[in-house]
Motif scaffolding. Structure first.
Motif, PDB file in Angstrom:
ATOM      1  N   LYS A  67     -13.906  -0.161   5.848  1.00 24.18           N
ATOM      2  CA  LYS A  67     -15.358  -0.129   5.988  1.00 24.18           C
ATOM      3  C   LYS A  67     -16.079  -0.305   4.653  1.00 24.18           C
ATOM      4  O   LYS A  67     -17.271  -0.026   4.548  1.00 24.18           O
ATOM      5  CB  LYS A  67     -15.796   1.194   6.647  1.00 24.18           C
ATOM      6  N   VAL A  68     -15.351  -0.755   3.633  1.00 23.56           N
ATOM      7  CA  VAL A  68     -15.949  -0.987   2.315  1.00 23.56           C
ATOM      8  C   VAL A  68     -15.719  -2.448   1.948  1.00 23.56           C
ATOM      9  O   VAL A  68     -14.587  -2.935   1.995  1.00 23.56           O
ATOM     10  CB  VAL A  68     -15.331  -0.070   1.244  1.00 23.56           C
ATOM     11  N   PHE A  69     -16.797  -3.142   1.589  1.00 22.95           N
ATOM     12  CA  PHE A  69     -16.691  -4.573   1.295  1.00 22.95           C
ATOM     13  C   PHE A  69     -17.472  -4.877   0.025  1.00 22.95           C
ATOM     14  O   PHE A  69     -18.619  -4.454  -0.134  1.00 22.95           O
ATOM     15  CB  PHE A  69     -17.257  -5.396   2.454  1.00 22.95           C
ATOM     16  N   VAL A  70     -16.837  -5.607  -0.890  1.00 25.54           N
ATOM     17  CA  VAL A  70     -17.474  -6.004  -2.143  1.00 25.54           C
ATOM     18  C   VAL A  70     -18.004  -7.426  -1.986  1.00 25.54           C
ATOM     19  O   VAL A  70     -17.264  -8.335  -1.609  1.00 25.54           O
ATOM     20  CB  VAL A  70     -16.484  -5.941  -3.323  1.00 25.54           C
ATOM     21  N   VAL A  71     -19.300  -7.611  -2.262  1.00 29.15           N
ATOM     22  CA  VAL A  71     -19.933  -8.919  -2.115  1.00 29.15           C
ATOM     23  C   VAL A  71     -20.480  -9.389  -3.461  1.00 29.15           C
ATOM     24  O   VAL A  71     -20.728  -8.586  -4.363  1.00 29.15           O
ATOM     25  CB  VAL A  71     -21.077  -8.877  -1.076  1.00 29.15           C
ATOM     26  N   ARG A  72     -20.683 -10.675  -3.582  1.00 28.56           N
ATOM     27  CA  ARG A  72     -21.244 -11.243  -4.808  1.00 28.56           C
ATOM     28  C   ARG A  72     -22.760 -11.077  -4.833  1.00 28.56           C
ATOM     29  O   ARG A  72     -23.365 -10.895  -5.891  1.00 28.56           O
ATOM     30  CB  ARG A  72     -20.872 -12.730  -4.876  1.00 28.56           C
ATOM     31  N   GLU A  73     -23.379 -11.174  -3.651  1.00 30.68           N
ATOM     32  CA  GLU A  73     -24.833 -11.116  -3.561  1.00 30.68           C
ATOM     33  C   GLU A  73     -25.245 -10.233  -2.400  1.00 30.68           C
ATOM     34  O   GLU A  73     -24.546 -10.158  -1.388  1.00 30.68           O
ATOM     35  CB  GLU A  73     -25.409 -12.525  -3.361  1.00 30.68           C
ATOM     36  N   LEU A  74     -26.398  -9.584  -2.541  1.00 30.46           N
ATOM     37  CA  LEU A  74     -26.940  -8.770  -1.462  1.00 30.46           C
ATOM     38  C   LEU A  74     -27.879  -9.579  -0.577  1.00 30.46           C
ATOM     39  O   LEU A  74     -28.672  -9.025   0.173  1.00 30.46           O
ATOM     40  CB  LEU A  74     -27.677  -7.553  -2.029  1.00 30.46           C
ATOM     41  N   ARG A  75     -27.802 -10.894  -0.685  1.00 26.63           N
ATOM     42  CA  ARG A  75     -28.510 -11.782   0.220  1.00 26.63           C
ATOM     43  C   ARG A  75     -27.489 -12.705   0.859  1.00 26.63           C
ATOM     44  O   ARG A  75     -26.399 -12.891   0.354  1.00 26.63           O
ATOM     45  CB  ARG A  75     -29.565 -12.615  -0.516  1.00 26.63           C
ATOM     46  N   GLY A  76     -27.849 -13.288   1.960  1.00 25.69           N
ATOM     47  CA  GLY A  76     -26.965 -14.245   2.590  1.00 25.69           C
ATOM     48  C   GLY A  76     -26.359 -13.725   3.877  1.00 25.69           C
ATOM     49  O   GLY A  76     -26.350 -12.533   4.169  1.00 25.69           O
ATOM     50  N   LEU A  77     -25.843 -14.653   4.640  1.00 24.23           N
ATOM     51  CA  LEU A  77     -25.347 -14.344   5.976  1.00 24.23           C
ATOM     52  C   LEU A  77     -24.145 -13.413   5.953  1.00 24.23           C
ATOM     53  O   LEU A  77     -24.032 -12.512   6.780  1.00 24.23           O
ATOM     54  CB  LEU A  77     -24.990 -15.653   6.690  1.00 24.23           C
ATOM     55  N   LEU A  78     -23.222 -13.618   5.008  1.00 26.03           N
ATOM     56  CA  LEU A  78     -22.022 -12.779   4.955  1.00 26.03           C
ATOM     57  C   LEU A  78     -22.395 -11.310   4.818  1.00 26.03           C
ATOM     58  O   LEU A  78     -21.924 -10.462   5.584  1.00 26.03           O
ATOM     59  CB  LEU A  78     -21.130 -13.211   3.789  1.00 26.03           C
ATOM     60  N   HIS A  79     -23.260 -10.998   3.859  1.00 24.55           N
ATOM     61  CA  HIS A  79     -23.662  -9.608   3.652  1.00 24.55           C
ATOM     62  C   HIS A  79     -24.388  -9.055   4.866  1.00 24.55           C
ATOM     63  O   HIS A  79     -24.145  -7.922   5.299  1.00 24.55           O
ATOM     64  CB  HIS A  79     -24.559  -9.505   2.418  1.00 24.55           C
ATOM     65  N   ALA A  80     -25.284  -9.852   5.449  1.00 28.11           N
ATOM     66  CA  ALA A  80     -26.067  -9.380   6.588  1.00 28.11           C
ATOM     67  C   ALA A  80     -25.181  -9.065   7.788  1.00 28.11           C
ATOM     68  O   ALA A  80     -25.345  -8.031   8.443  1.00 28.11           O
ATOM     69  CB  ALA A  80     -27.113 -10.430   6.969  1.00 28.11           C
ATOM     70  N   PHE A  88     -20.407  -2.088   7.574  1.00 27.94           N
ATOM     71  CA  PHE A  88     -19.712  -1.937   6.294  1.00 27.94           C
ATOM     72  C   PHE A  88     -20.635  -1.320   5.248  1.00 27.94           C
ATOM     73  O   PHE A  88     -21.843  -1.547   5.253  1.00 27.94           O
ATOM     74  CB  PHE A  88     -19.229  -3.296   5.780  1.00 27.94           C
ATOM     75  N   ARG A  89     -20.049  -0.536   4.361  1.00 24.45           N
ATOM     76  CA  ARG A  89     -20.749  -0.120   3.148  1.00 24.45           C
ATOM     77  C   ARG A  89     -20.483  -1.218   2.121  1.00 24.45           C
ATOM     78  O   ARG A  89     -19.338  -1.430   1.719  1.00 24.45           O
ATOM     79  CB  ARG A  89     -20.243   1.237   2.662  1.00 24.45           C
ATOM     80  N   THR A  90     -21.529  -1.925   1.734  1.00 28.40           N
ATOM     81  CA  THR A  90     -21.360  -3.095   0.877  1.00 28.40           C
ATOM     82  C   THR A  90     -21.746  -2.776  -0.556  1.00 28.40           C
ATOM     83  O   THR A  90     -22.735  -2.094  -0.814  1.00 28.40           O
ATOM     84  CB  THR A  90     -22.211  -4.270   1.388  1.00 28.40           C
ATOM     85  N   TRP A  91     -20.943  -3.294  -1.480  1.00 27.92           N
ATOM     86  CA  TRP A  91     -21.184  -3.109  -2.909  1.00 27.92           C
ATOM     87  C   TRP A  91     -21.255  -4.472  -3.576  1.00 27.92           C
ATOM     88  O   TRP A  91     -20.425  -5.346  -3.319  1.00 27.92           O
ATOM     89  CB  TRP A  91     -20.060  -2.286  -3.542  1.00 27.92           C
ATOM     90  N   LYS A  92     -22.242  -4.634  -4.435  1.00 25.69           N
ATOM     91  CA  LYS A  92     -22.419  -5.896  -5.144  1.00 25.69           C
ATOM     92  C   LYS A  92     -21.638  -5.864  -6.451  1.00 25.69           C
ATOM     93  O   LYS A  92     -21.697  -4.895  -7.204  1.00 25.69           O
ATOM     94  CB  LYS A  92     -23.901  -6.129  -5.429  1.00 25.69           C
ATOM     95  N   SER A  93     -20.908  -6.951  -6.715  1.00 27.66           N
ATOM     96  CA  SER A  93     -20.119  -7.014  -7.932  1.00 27.66           C
ATOM     97  C   SER A  93     -19.864  -8.466  -8.292  1.00 27.66           C
ATOM     98  O   SER A  93     -20.179  -9.378  -7.538  1.00 27.66           O
ATOM     99  CB  SER A  93     -18.789  -6.270  -7.753  1.00 27.66           C
ATOM    100  N   ALA A  94     -19.284  -8.670  -9.459  1.00 21.74           N
ATOM    101  CA  ALA A  94     -18.918 -10.008  -9.911  1.00 21.74           C
ATOM    102  C   ALA A  94     -17.686  -9.883 -10.786  1.00 21.74           C
ATOM    103  O   ALA A  94     -17.347  -8.802 -11.263  1.00 21.74           O
ATOM    104  CB  ALA A  94     -20.070 -10.656 -10.681  1.00 21.74           C
ATOM    105  N   GLY A  95     -17.006 -10.997 -10.988  1.00 22.46           N
ATOM    106  CA  GLY A  95     -15.819 -10.981 -11.822  1.00 22.46           C
ATOM    107  C   GLY A  95     -14.572 -10.648 -11.024  1.00 22.46           C
ATOM    108  O   GLY A  95     -14.558 -10.689  -9.791  1.00 22.46           O
ATOM    109  N   SER A  96     -13.505 -10.322 -11.742  1.00 19.17           N
ATOM    110  CA  SER A  96     -12.214 -10.054 -11.117  1.00 19.17           C
ATOM    111  C   SER A  96     -12.296  -8.853 -10.182  1.00 19.17           C
ATOM    112  O   SER A  96     -12.740  -7.771 -10.578  1.00 19.17           O
ATOM    113  CB  SER A  96     -11.158  -9.791 -12.195  1.00 19.17           C
TER     114      SER A  96
END
Length: 253
Positions: A67-80, A88-96
């Protein structure tokens, strides 16, 4: 704990239209993280909206109880879709991704503990506690290299809601995606419905990650209609034009 993310061929958190796949990691009791699954996901921008949604739903079905998902952006269809449809509890991140897992896990545990404590306090005093997100899914987010909890828990009573910007002659515009990203305690329905029900307008332009699931039924009740629904200028979201329904309304199923 299990954490999933959409990653590119270099193992970094991927953007919405990058080529990649979903990787599922599980925390090793002896330390570190084990990649337990890779799930194909085609995010080709040439695919239709319904095809991309179907692909996301199919992929999510293979993520077990994560239930935890790391996304690149908090916009867009995938996050929504992850947040609103699957909780899911979504967290924004970048890099490895591997470099982020310990930090995301720590902050997610803190977030869940805070939510549990807030819910317990709410049940004690008899005051309803809002979920810190919209559609039932939390939306913690990340700034820089350290994830942090999304703003939430504002009181429902007495809170001024964001209003569409008047453009003149009965035309209005609202950036729903930005509003929800800035205040995770709000949801699309409570932002839009009061305005659509209480203001006579010629056209309301809505910028959003994707058209809300409740749109068809509520617009029917309010005798409104979607005049057009096209990708916005960024290519990451949609621009939806809502107008008064001048034709005979057909009730949605």
């Amino acid at each position: 704990m299990k954490i999933a993310s959409y990653v590119n061929t270099h193992g970094s958190v991927a953007g919405f239209h990058e080529k990649g796949r979903i990787c599922l990691y599980e925390e090793d009791p002896e330390g570190g993280w084990l990649k337990t699954k890779e799930v194909p996901l085609d995010m080709n921008p040439d695919l239709s909206l319904s095809e991309i949604k179907a692909g996301i739903r199919h992929a999510v079905a293979h993520l077990d109880d994560c239930k935890v998902f790391v996304v690149r952006e908090l916009r867009g269809l995938l996050h929504a879709v992850l947040k609103e449809e699957h909780g899911f509890r979504t967290w924004k991140s970048a890099g490895s991704l591997l470099e982020q897992l310990d930090s995301v896990a720590r902050h997610d545990r803190d977030f869940v503990a805070a939510q549990t404590a807030r819910a317990a306090a709410g049940s004690t005093c008899g005051t309803p506690v809002r979920h810190a997100g919209c559609g039932g899914g939390c939306s913690p987010h990340r700034s820089g290299s350290t994830p942090h909890q999304a703003d939430g828990g504002k009181p429902e009573s007495g809170r001024p809601l964001p209003m569409p910007q008047p453009l003149g002659n009965g035309y209005y515009r609202i950036d729903l995606a930005e509003i929800l990203n800035n205040d995770a305690s709000l949801n699309s329905k409570e932002v839009l419905v009061p305005f659509m029900a209480g203001v006579a307008f010629k056209q309301l332009e809505i910028l959003c990650d994707h058209p809300p699931r409740w749109f068809a039924r509520e617009l029917y009740k309010l005798n409104l209609a979607v005049a057009s629904e096209v990708p916005d200028s960024t290519g990451k979201g949609f621009k939806v034009l809502v107008v008064p329904n001048k034709d005979e309304a057909v009730q949605p199923d």
